[in-house]
Design a protein around this motif. Structure first.
Motif, PDB file in Angstrom:
ATOM      1  N   TRP A  97     -19.061 -18.288  18.565  1.00 23.25           N
ATOM      2  CA  TRP A  97     -18.398 -18.503  17.117  1.00 23.25           C
ATOM      3  C   TRP A  97     -18.223 -19.989  17.281  1.00 23.25           C
ATOM      4  CZ3 TRP A  97     -14.005 -21.395  17.655  1.00 23.25           C
ATOM      5  CH2 TRP A  97     -13.255 -21.168  18.989  1.00 23.25           C
ATOM      6  N   LEU A  98     -18.002 -20.674  18.552  1.00 25.85           N
ATOM      7  CA  LEU A  98     -17.702 -22.357  18.644  1.00 25.85           C
ATOM      8  C   LEU A  98     -19.322 -22.829  18.624  1.00 25.85           C
ATOM      9  CD1 LEU A  98     -15.769 -24.265  19.528  1.00 25.85           C
ATOM     10  CD2 LEU A  98     -16.097 -23.711  21.795  1.00 25.85           C
ATOM     11  N   ARG A  99     -20.168 -22.367  19.090  1.00 24.30           N
ATOM     12  CA  ARG A  99     -21.485 -22.978  18.874  1.00 24.30           C
ATOM     13  C   ARG A  99     -21.843 -22.851  17.411  1.00 24.30           C
ATOM     14  NH1 ARG A  99     -25.941 -18.982  20.720  1.00 24.30           N
ATOM     15  NH2 ARG A  99     -25.046 -17.980  18.957  1.00 24.30           N
ATOM     16  N   ASN A 100     -21.320 -21.785  16.662  1.00 31.68           N
ATOM     17  CA  ASN A 100     -21.827 -21.930  15.177  1.00 31.68           C
ATOM     18  C   ASN A 100     -21.219 -22.903  14.437  1.00 31.68           C
ATOM     19  OD1 ASN A 100     -23.681 -19.942  15.632  1.00 31.68           O
ATOM     20  ND2 ASN A 100     -22.628 -18.339  15.039  1.00 31.68           N
ATOM     21  N   PHE A 101     -19.642 -22.995  15.019  1.00 34.14           N
ATOM     22  CA  PHE A 101     -18.581 -23.714  14.075  1.00 34.14           C
ATOM     23  C   PHE A 101     -19.121 -25.308  14.537  1.00 34.14           C
ATOM     24  CE2 PHE A 101     -15.074 -26.439  14.711  1.00 34.14           C
ATOM     25  CZ  PHE A 101     -14.406 -26.547  13.121  1.00 34.14           C
ATOM     26  N   LEU A 102     -19.232 -25.594  15.790  1.00 35.56           N
ATOM     27  CA  LEU A 102     -19.660 -27.157  16.032  1.00 35.56           C
ATOM     28  C   LEU A 102     -20.927 -27.463  15.471  1.00 35.56           C
ATOM     29  CD1 LEU A 102     -18.282 -26.900  19.756  1.00 35.56           C
ATOM     30  CD2 LEU A 102     -17.264 -28.153  17.695  1.00 35.56           C
ATOM     31  N   GLY A 103     -22.150 -26.471  15.462  1.00 32.50           N
ATOM     32  CA  GLY A 103     -23.327 -26.845  15.040  1.00 32.50           C
ATOM     33  C   GLY A 103     -23.354 -27.083  13.267  1.00 32.50           C
ATOM     34  N   ALA A 104     -22.217 -26.084  12.646  1.00 35.09           N
ATOM     35  CA  ALA A 104     -22.298 -26.425  11.170  1.00 35.09           C
ATOM     36  C   ALA A 104     -21.564 -27.708  10.839  1.00 35.09           C
ATOM     37  CB  ALA A 104     -21.184 -25.240  10.803  1.00 35.09           C
ATOM     38  N   ILE A 148     -26.630 -28.330  20.209  1.00 32.27           N
ATOM     39  CA  ILE A 148     -25.407 -27.270  20.098  1.00 32.27           C
ATOM     40  C   ILE A 148     -26.229 -25.990  19.937  1.00 32.27           C
ATOM     41  CG2 ILE A 148     -23.499 -26.546  18.839  1.00 32.27           C
ATOM     42  CD1 ILE A 148     -22.715 -29.476  18.551  1.00 32.27           C
ATOM     43  N   LEU A 149     -26.867 -25.849  18.944  1.00 29.04           N
ATOM     44  CA  LEU A 149     -27.635 -24.353  18.219  1.00 29.04           C
ATOM     45  C   LEU A 149     -28.597 -23.933  19.436  1.00 29.04           C
ATOM     46  CD1 LEU A 149     -27.224 -25.171  14.670  1.00 29.04           C
ATOM     47  CD2 LEU A 149     -25.834 -23.699  15.962  1.00 29.04           C
ATOM     48  N   PRO A 183     -23.668 -33.180   7.444  1.00 28.88           N
ATOM     49  CA  PRO A 183     -24.309 -34.347   6.500  1.00 28.88           C
ATOM     50  C   PRO A 183     -25.570 -34.012   6.038  1.00 28.88           C
ATOM     51  CG  PRO A 183     -23.173 -35.190   8.518  1.00 28.88           C
ATOM     52  CD  PRO A 183     -23.426 -33.684   8.749  1.00 28.88           C
ATOM     53  N   LEU A 184     -26.549 -33.282   6.796  1.00 30.20           N
ATOM     54  CA  LEU A 184     -27.995 -32.733   6.517  1.00 30.20           C
ATOM     55  C   LEU A 184     -27.732 -31.352   5.905  1.00 30.20           C
ATOM     56  CD1 LEU A 184     -29.600 -33.722   9.825  1.00 30.20           C
ATOM     57  CD2 LEU A 184     -29.501 -34.909   7.631  1.00 30.20           C
ATOM     58  N   SER A 185     -26.725 -30.885   5.601  1.00 33.42           N
ATOM     59  CA  SER A 185     -26.646 -29.799   4.606  1.00 33.42           C
ATOM     60  C   SER A 185     -27.263 -28.732   5.036  1.00 33.42           C
ATOM     61  CB  SER A 185     -26.779 -30.001   3.325  1.00 33.42           C
ATOM     62  OG  SER A 185     -25.865 -31.052   2.820  1.00 33.42           O
ATOM     63  N   THR A 186     -27.319 -28.338   6.356  1.00 37.33           N
ATOM     64  CA  THR A 186     -28.265 -27.252   7.053  1.00 37.33           C
ATOM     65  C   THR A 186     -27.285 -26.308   7.804  1.00 37.33           C
ATOM     66  OG1 THR A 186     -30.258 -28.740   7.170  1.00 37.33           O
ATOM     67  CG2 THR A 186     -30.222 -26.482   8.556  1.00 37.33           C
ATOM     68  N   GLY A 187     -27.402 -25.028   7.400  1.00 37.90           N
ATOM     69  CA  GLY A 187     -26.492 -23.935   8.214  1.00 37.90           C
ATOM     70  C   GLY A 187     -26.890 -23.431   9.451  1.00 37.90           C
ATOM     71  N   PRO A 188     -25.977 -23.079  10.568  1.00 38.44           N
ATOM     72  CA  PRO A 188     -26.370 -22.759  11.700  1.00 38.44           C
ATOM     73  C   PRO A 188     -27.409 -21.534  11.544  1.00 38.44           C
ATOM     74  CG  PRO A 188     -24.007 -22.476  11.247  1.00 38.44           C
ATOM     75  CD  PRO A 188     -24.759 -23.219  10.149  1.00 38.44           C
ATOM     76  N   ARG A 189     -27.113 -20.537  10.970  1.00 40.79           N
ATOM     77  CA  ARG A 189     -27.891 -19.356  11.039  1.00 40.79           C
ATOM     78  C   ARG A 189     -28.996 -19.475  10.358  1.00 40.79           C
ATOM     79  NH1 ARG A 189     -24.805 -14.154  10.458  1.00 40.79           N
ATOM     80  NH2 ARG A 189     -22.877 -14.543  10.942  1.00 40.79           N
TER      81      ARG A 189
END
Length: 353
Positions: free
Chosen positions: A88-95, A78-79, A100-106
């Motif tokens: 915005w949708l890519r970031n939301f879905l990626g987040a 996704i990212l 579960p792996l606690s990794t932010g999209p940015r």
């Protein structure tokens, strides 16, 4: 080593043979992620609301761990913008996928898309590259690890795969947070803290024993699955001054049903040639690579790649070799003599290390 070429050099020669449709986003991939999300929520509710037998809890933990990993593979996709294009949708879905792996999209885009992909296997610029002999000499922890007997070191190296993604992600946050624009840092911090706040909240809701099966064991399993791929993606390949995916990346082969569950993550050389293409189409890319550069392309069964990882050290010597500093054995890398992970020759390096 053969003459190196950039990923753009290869891509420009394959692209004319591809349909324009393969470069379009594939939002249907989200159905797989939705299935994983339903499994995860159901697993949480089953463990949290019922007093299940330990065996059943272990089974659910295994399914949750596999689902965490599957969501992570989709989040990676996704990212890269291959599922949806709206930012915005890519970031939301990626987040959500990486939750579960606690990794932010940015952070992921900075660490993975911008640094790892652009500087793959560069000894200084790739955040995922393993150290060379010079860095080893400067690192007391690594020096201590390599004094352990080979079998013990290999065992703990494989065991550590169950925590490596989480630890490395934390290190990447510390490394890159300062590189973000000050006005964006709160968002990066929030994207890192919120998932962990969720898992700590889950701990207080269901208690430590149930939390062990609902989150901790699944996280360890997910780490191991994800890192098994990441470790075989590049760690048997040489360091390269030119970002040549056919030299510095490995495609592993797994059963077709595993590729379905893992969103074709095994096609890693193909991914480094076309990171903005949906992995759905990587089998097509693979056919063209093998037709055009069969002598350069590296692929290996996952089981064989894991065995080679077990049998070789992770310290680079002269870019093209791996070295066990205390045993003074060197091993070839892919394209440079690596076959079964047996030492190729011995060098008198004792004074160096």
């Amino acid at each position: 080593m053969k003459e190196l070429h950039s990923f753009g050099w290869y891509a420009s020669r394959i692209t004319p043979n591809l349909s324009k449709d393969v470069f379009k986003p594939v939002p249907a991939r989200l159905w797989g992620g939705f299935a994983y999300l339903l499994i995860v929520v159901t697993g949480f509710l089953a463990i949290g609301l019922f007093d299940l037998h330990m065996v059943l809890n272990i089974v659910i933990a295994g399914v949750l761990g596999a689902s965490f990993a599957g969501m992570g593979f989709l989040g990676h996709e996704i990212l890269h913008g291959t599922v949806v294009k709206k930012s915005w949708l890519r970031n939301f879905l990626g987040a959500v996928a990486f939750w579960p792996l606690s990794t932010g999209p940015r952070l992921w885009r900075k660490w993975h898309n911008m640094n790892h992909h652009v500087h793959t296997q560069h000894d200084e610029k790739d955040p995922d590259a393993w150290p060379n002999l010079e860095k080893f000499v400067q690192n007391s922890f690594l020096r201590a690890i390599y004094r352990l007997p080979f079998g013990v070191r290999a065992f703990f190296s494989f065991l550590s795969l169950s925590i490596q993604f989480t630890i490395h992600g934390t290190m990447m946050f510390i490394e890159y947070i300062k590189d973000f624009n000050p006005k964006n840092r709160p968002a990066v911090l929030l994207q890192t803290v919120l998932p962990w706040a969720t898992w700590i909240g889950l701990l207080f809701w269901i208690g430590p024993i149930k939390w062990l099966f609902a989150f901790l064991i699944p996280l360890l399993i997910a780490n191991f699955i994800v890192m098994s791929y990441i470790s075989t993606n590049h760690r048997l390949n040489p360091l390269t001054s030119v970002n040549d995916p056919l030299a510095n990346s490995l495609t592993v082969t797994v059963p077709k049903w595993v590729n379905v569950l893992h969103f074709n993550f095994s096609y890693h050389t193909e991914h480094h040639l076309f990171p903005s293409m949906s992995p759905k189409y990587y089998p097509i890319v693979k056919q063209h690579i093998k037709k055009m550069w069969p002598e350069r392309y590296h692929e290996m069964k996952m089981s064989k790649a894991m065995k080679a990882l077990w049998n070789t050290p992770r310290i680079y010597f002269k870019d093209n070799e791996l070295i066990d500093p205390h045993k003074q054995y060197t091993f070839g890398t892919l394209g440079n003599g690596l076959a079964s992970g047996k030492p190729s020759h011995s060098d008198g390096l004792k004074k160096t290390v």
